[in-house]
Design an enzyme around this catalytic site. Structure first.
Site, short mmCIF file in Angstrom:
data_model
loop_
_atom_site.label_atom_id
_atom_site.label_comp_id
_atom_site.label_asym_id
_atom_site.label_seq_id
_atom_site.Cartn_x
_atom_site.Cartn_y
_atom_site.Cartn_z
N GLU A 1 120.74 -65.77 46.71
CA GLU A 1 119.91 -64.80 47.37
C GLU A 1 118.45 -65.85 47.83
O GLU A 1 117.87 -65.67 48.50
CB GLU A 1 119.32 -63.97 46.21
CG GLU A 1 120.31 -62.78 45.84
CD GLU A 1 119.90 -62.06 44.74
OE1 GLU A 1 119.01 -62.15 44.01
OE2 GLU A 1 120.68 -60.83 44.55
N ARG B 1 114.49 -60.99 34.54
CA ARG B 1 114.68 -59.58 34.13
C ARG B 1 114.17 -59.01 32.75
O ARG B 1 113.71 -57.81 32.80
CB ARG B 1 116.58 -59.43 34.02
CG ARG B 1 117.12 -59.86 35.40
CD ARG B 1 118.62 -60.01 35.44
NE ARG B 1 119.19 -58.65 35.05
CZ ARG B 1 119.49 -57.93 36.27
NH1 ARG B 1 119.06 -58.30 37.47
NH2 ARG B 1 120.02 -56.78 36.18
N LYS C 1 108.45 -55.71 45.91
CA LYS C 1 108.94 -54.64 46.71
C LYS C 1 108.00 -54.08 47.54
O LYS C 1 106.72 -53.94 47.17
CB LYS C 1 109.99 -53.76 46.15
CG LYS C 1 111.11 -54.31 45.42
CD LYS C 1 112.30 -53.20 45.04
CE LYS C 1 113.47 -53.82 44.52
NZ LYS C 1 114.57 -52.96 44.28
N ASN D 1 110.89 -49.55 42.73
CA ASN D 1 110.89 -50.09 41.26
C ASN D 1 109.98 -51.52 41.25
O ASN D 1 110.41 -52.12 40.41
CB ASN D 1 112.05 -50.13 40.58
CG ASN D 1 113.08 -50.90 41.28
OD1 ASN D 1 112.88 -51.53 42.40
ND2 ASN D 1 114.08 -51.19 40.77
N TYR E 1 121.42 -56.70 50.49
CA TYR E 1 122.13 -55.79 49.59
C TYR E 1 123.45 -55.19 49.95
O TYR E 1 124.00 -54.25 49.57
CB TYR E 1 121.39 -54.44 49.34
CG TYR E 1 119.87 -54.65 48.75
CD1 TYR E 1 120.08 -54.93 47.23
CD2 TYR E 1 118.71 -54.66 49.26
CE1 TYR E 1 118.86 -55.17 46.66
CE2 TYR E 1 117.53 -54.86 48.50
CZ TYR E 1 117.65 -54.95 47.32
OH TYR E 1 116.27 -55.17 46.21
N PHE F 1 123.16 -44.72 47.76
CA PHE F 1 121.79 -45.17 47.92
C PHE F 1 121.53 -46.25 48.84
O PHE F 1 120.14 -46.54 49.01
CB PHE F 1 121.28 -45.44 46.69
CG PHE F 1 121.55 -46.62 45.73
CD1 PHE F 1 121.48 -47.82 46.02
CD2 PHE F 1 122.38 -46.37 44.65
CE1 PHE F 1 121.95 -48.89 45.10
CE2 PHE F 1 123.24 -47.22 43.94
CZ PHE F 1 122.78 -48.54 44.18
N HIS G 1 112.42 -56.73 42.32
CA HIS G 1 113.83 -57.46 42.25
C HIS G 1 113.98 -58.39 41.58
O HIS G 1 113.20 -59.57 41.81
CB HIS G 1 114.62 -57.49 43.70
CG HIS G 1 115.87 -58.07 43.78
ND1 HIS G 1 117.10 -57.32 43.84
CD2 HIS G 1 116.21 -59.49 44.04
CE1 HIS G 1 117.88 -58.28 43.63
NE2 HIS G 1 117.44 -59.44 43.92
N THR H 1 116.05 -51.50 35.39
CA THR H 1 116.21 -50.81 36.91
C THR H 1 115.40 -49.73 37.11
O THR H 1 114.36 -49.54 37.96
CB THR H 1 117.34 -50.72 37.57
OG1 THR H 1 118.09 -51.89 37.14
CG2 THR H 1 117.51 -50.28 38.89
N ARG I 1 108.16 -53.12 35.84
CA ARG I 1 108.52 -51.90 36.27
C ARG I 1 107.93 -50.56 35.71
O ARG I 1 107.91 -49.67 36.16
CB ARG I 1 110.04 -51.74 36.20
CG ARG I 1 110.73 -52.66 37.40
CD ARG I 1 112.26 -52.89 37.25
NE ARG I 1 112.64 -53.53 38.44
CZ ARG I 1 114.09 -53.92 38.37
NH1 ARG I 1 114.52 -54.10 37.40
NH2 ARG I 1 114.53 -54.48 39.51
#
Ligand code: CMP
Length: 142
Positions: free
Chosen positions: A131, A90, A14, A117, A54, A62, A120, A96, A107
């Protein structure tokens, strides 16, 4: 995609992590974690592109901040391959919210907040396919 995708996942480094100069360290962690990088590019998303990505979060409080942040600066999008790629990525990312992420996760090390964070990852094989298709065409996955 025609290819079986249960060994693929979609990942983003990110804008916060790219801006902080953590791209190389995160890619190192990905390779060290046994993933094969099948596709990778640096992009800057438009606001509309981030909103489309998203879309499932459109009704969340948010959403505006998330899409503003994700379109604020360059990010790195990737297709990662490994057995059980969705779960494995993950696990390597951690929770998250970086404050709740396990020691040793990406993270925990690089994330600042639930919004910023660092990375993704897709949450299912089905969403990984969606995605991946959002950012890459078949010829870009090698
Ligand atoms: P990501 O894995 O990219 O998927 C959705 C993102 O929404 C998530 O990471 C967080 O960065 C963000 N997010 C989730 N919950 C919140 C929240 N309460 N406040 C701000 N951002 C959030």
């Amino acid at each position: 995609m025609a290819e079986q995708i249960n060994n693929l996942t979609f990942a983003i480094i990110k804008p916060d992590a790219v801006r902080a100069g953590h791209t190389g360290k995160i890619i190192d962690r990905i390779i060290g974690g046994g993933f094969r990088i099948r596709a990778l590019k640096m992009i800057q998303q438009s606001r509309a592109q981030a909103e489309g990505f998203y879309d499932v979060h459109r009704s969340k409080p948010f959403f505006a901040g998330l899409t503003e942040f994700m379109s604020s600066a360059p990010c790195v999008v990737m297709v990662l391959e490994k057995d059980g790629a969705v779960r494995a990525w993950r696990d390597l990312m951690g929770a998250t919210d970086p404050a709740k992420a396990d020691e040793g996760t990406i993270r925990k090390e690089f994330g600042a907040s639930v919004g910023e964070n660092a990375t993704h990852g897709s949450d299912s094989d089905e969403n990984a396919a969606i995605e991946i298709g959002y950012f890459f065409n078949r010829l870009e996955i090698v």
